[in-house]
Design an enzyme around this catalytic site. Structure first.
Site, PDB file in Angstrom:
ATOM      1  N   THR A  40       0.820  -1.211   0.000  1.00 23.25           N
ATOM      2  CA  THR A  40       0.000   0.000   0.000  1.00 23.25           C
ATOM      3  C   THR A  40       0.848   1.252   0.000  1.00 23.25           C
ATOM      4  OG1 THR A  40      -1.853  -1.070   1.119  1.00 23.25           O
ATOM      5  CG2 THR A  40      -1.684   1.314   1.350  1.00 23.25           C
ATOM      6  N   GLY A 181     -11.590  13.136  10.104  1.00 28.60           N
ATOM      7  CA  GLY A 181     -10.613  14.222  10.228  1.00 28.60           C
ATOM      8  C   GLY A 181      -9.234  13.731  10.601  1.00 28.60           C
ATOM      9  N   GLU A 203     -16.397  15.134  10.888  1.00 27.74           N
ATOM     10  CA  GLU A 203     -15.655  14.338  11.871  1.00 27.74           C
ATOM     11  C   GLU A 203     -16.515  14.133  13.112  1.00 27.74           C
ATOM     12  OE1 GLU A 203     -12.607  12.675  12.367  1.00 27.74           O
ATOM     13  OE2 GLU A 203     -13.494  12.338  14.357  1.00 27.74           O
ATOM     14  N   HIS A 444      22.069  28.725  12.225  1.00 28.70           N
ATOM     15  CA  HIS A 444      21.163  29.844  11.986  1.00 28.70           C
ATOM     16  C   HIS A 444      21.351  30.348  10.570  1.00 28.70           C
ATOM     17  CE1 HIS A 444      18.889  33.527  12.679  1.00 28.70           C
ATOM     18  NE2 HIS A 444      19.891  34.190  12.100  1.00 28.70           N
TER      19      HIS A 444
END
Length: 466
Positions: A40, A181, A203, A444
């Protein structure tokens, strides 16, 4: 033909188990019901859905954010046929890769339905009805799962569809109704919302992705609403009817009122169920539990001493990487080794944009267990890298033990969190404290600075950039 180990099912758990068995010197065979290997995940799950998620995100950005980046486009349109074709090419490449791995590791591949004759003999029946018998010392069952549905819903595979059909639609829906959901519904709903479809989610629970930390569901809902998602939370679907061109849903809200929702496609994505059809487990004495899963012990051994089961057919999260870990685990157990799996540290990811990723305990689980904890979070919008890339939606939340500072759970929503969560997994595997991460240099500007800042926030609320 006789083998040391035979694996039934060639998804991520099955083929990885076969490769590891072969690496350890076992004569190995693998049986796959379908014509292509990969199961799958590779054929109708993880890989094709990510291909479409990626294509649709490119289109969405071209439509909505390129102008802000200083990129002008004209006559932009979706070539949906090409988008599906690219997805198919990706699937072919990755399933071809599994073929290569089988040949490389000298694993014999049998295509057809594998069914136990007894605990040491398996019959493989191919598409033409030809039968081949295999004798084996050990067997690993890795047959995965299938989409689940509700008893009153008839999946016609045309208008009322599962995730499998949603990956091969021939048109972009005008209004797709998503029942459920959870992860699959949010991912595939995102694909079509980005391409212009109206998406309505129905949902039963009060929030989306309900198995994850509640903060994640709340933040993802905000992000998806920006895409145009409409949510019917706390609604129980009571009827689904399709015609040649439309689908009508009836759902009952908490006041007992019936809400009608009409669309042109309905994606039923309420979860998945273990797939063991045709295996003939009864012939080998393999027992199942009351939820249709194969019963296994702590070594993933079934009720029959030479047969093991892994992945979606046993208890635990239905995740490809969980199945892979179990495939390696069983191969090494069979080889007489003593491997381990830390199930608490199997990460979960939702490949929407922003992505959601998590590992360890949720805040709700810690509260329920009565464990004293502290929490720290850091918003993406305070991150320089997020600003530079215009991906400011999201946050990182760290939960740590109140006394020892050991990290107990990490929950992320934002750009690239699917990759970032690996740092949290490594840290937690080595039982790092939030202080440990807070004192490690993070390049950073990067998204991973948000993890460091959240750890700083969890230790005396000393995040530096908010």
């Amino acid at each position: 033909m006789k083998y040391d180990v035979t694996v039934i099912g060639s998804g991520p758990g099955g083929y990885i188990a076969a490769v590891r068995c072969a690496q350890l010197g076992m004569k190995t065979a693998i049986i796959e019901k379908y014509n292509t290997l990969g199961g799958t995940c590779l054929n109708v799950g993880c890989i094709p859905s990510k291909a479409l998620l990626d294509s649709s995100e490119h289109y969405h950005n071209a439509t909505h954010t390129f102008k802000d980046h200083g990129i002008e486009l004209s006559d932009l349109k979706v070539d949906f046929k090409q988008m599906i074709e690219r997805k198919t090419q990706v699937v072919n490449q990755v399933t071809g890769g599994v073929d290569f791995l089988m040949k490389k590791n000298k694993i014999d591949v049998f295509h057809g339905l594998g069914s136990f004759i007894d605990k040491n003999n398996i019959k493989v029946t191919d598409g033409d009805g030809k039968e081949t018998k295999i004798e084996t010392d050990k067997t690993i069952i890795a047959t995965g799962s299938k989409p689940a549905s509700l008893p009153f819903i008839e999946i016609d595979k045309k208008r009322i569809i599962t995730s499998t059909e949603a990956l091969v639609l021939k048109e972009i829906p005008k209004h797709m109704i998503v029942i459920g959901g959870g992860v699959i519904g949010m991912e595939l709903g995102s694909v079509y919302a980005r391409l212009g479809a109206q998406v309505s989610v129905v949902e039963f629970m009060d929030d989306i992705i309900p198995s994850m930390d509640k903060t994640m569901g709340k933040e993802l809902k905000k992000a998806l609403k920006k895409l145009g998602f409409q949510f019917y939370l706390g609604h129980k679907v009571v009827e689904v009817k399709g015609t040649a061109k439309t689908v009508t849903i009836k759902a009952e809200n908490k006041k007992g009122e019936i809400v009608d929702i009409k669309g042109d496609y309905c994606l039923v994505s309420i979860g998945r169920k273990p797939y063991t059809e045709g295996l003939g487990l009864e012939n080998a004495g393999v027992k199942m539990d009351d939820r249709g899963r194969i019963e296994v012990d702590e070594h993933l051994k079934t009720s029959t001493d030479n047969i093991y089961a892994i992945g979606d057919v046993v208890k635990g999260a239905m995740l490809a990487h969980k199945a892979e870990e179990e495939g390696v685990f069983v191969a090494e157990v069979i080889n007489g080794e003593k491997p381990h799996i830390n199930y608490n540290l199997i990460p979960g990811v939702v490949y929407t944009w922003p992505e959601v990723a998590a590992v360890g305990q949720t805040e709700e689980q810690l509260k329920e267990s009565g464990r004293a904890y502290k929490s720290g979070s850091f918003p993406y919008r305070a991150l320089g890298r997020a600003r530079a890339s215009m991906d400011i939606d999201g946050l990182v939340k760290v939960l740590a033990d109140k006394e020892t500072d050991e990290i107990l759970g990490v929950h992320m929503i934002g750009a690239r969190t699917a990759d970032m969560i690996a740092e949290a997994v490594v840290a937690m595997e080595f039982r790092a404290s939030a202080e440990d991460i807070a004192r490690m240099s993070h390049a950073h500007p990067t998204y991973t600075e948000a993890f460091k800042e959240a750890c700083l926030a969890a230790t005396d609320n000393r995040a530096l950039n908010v």
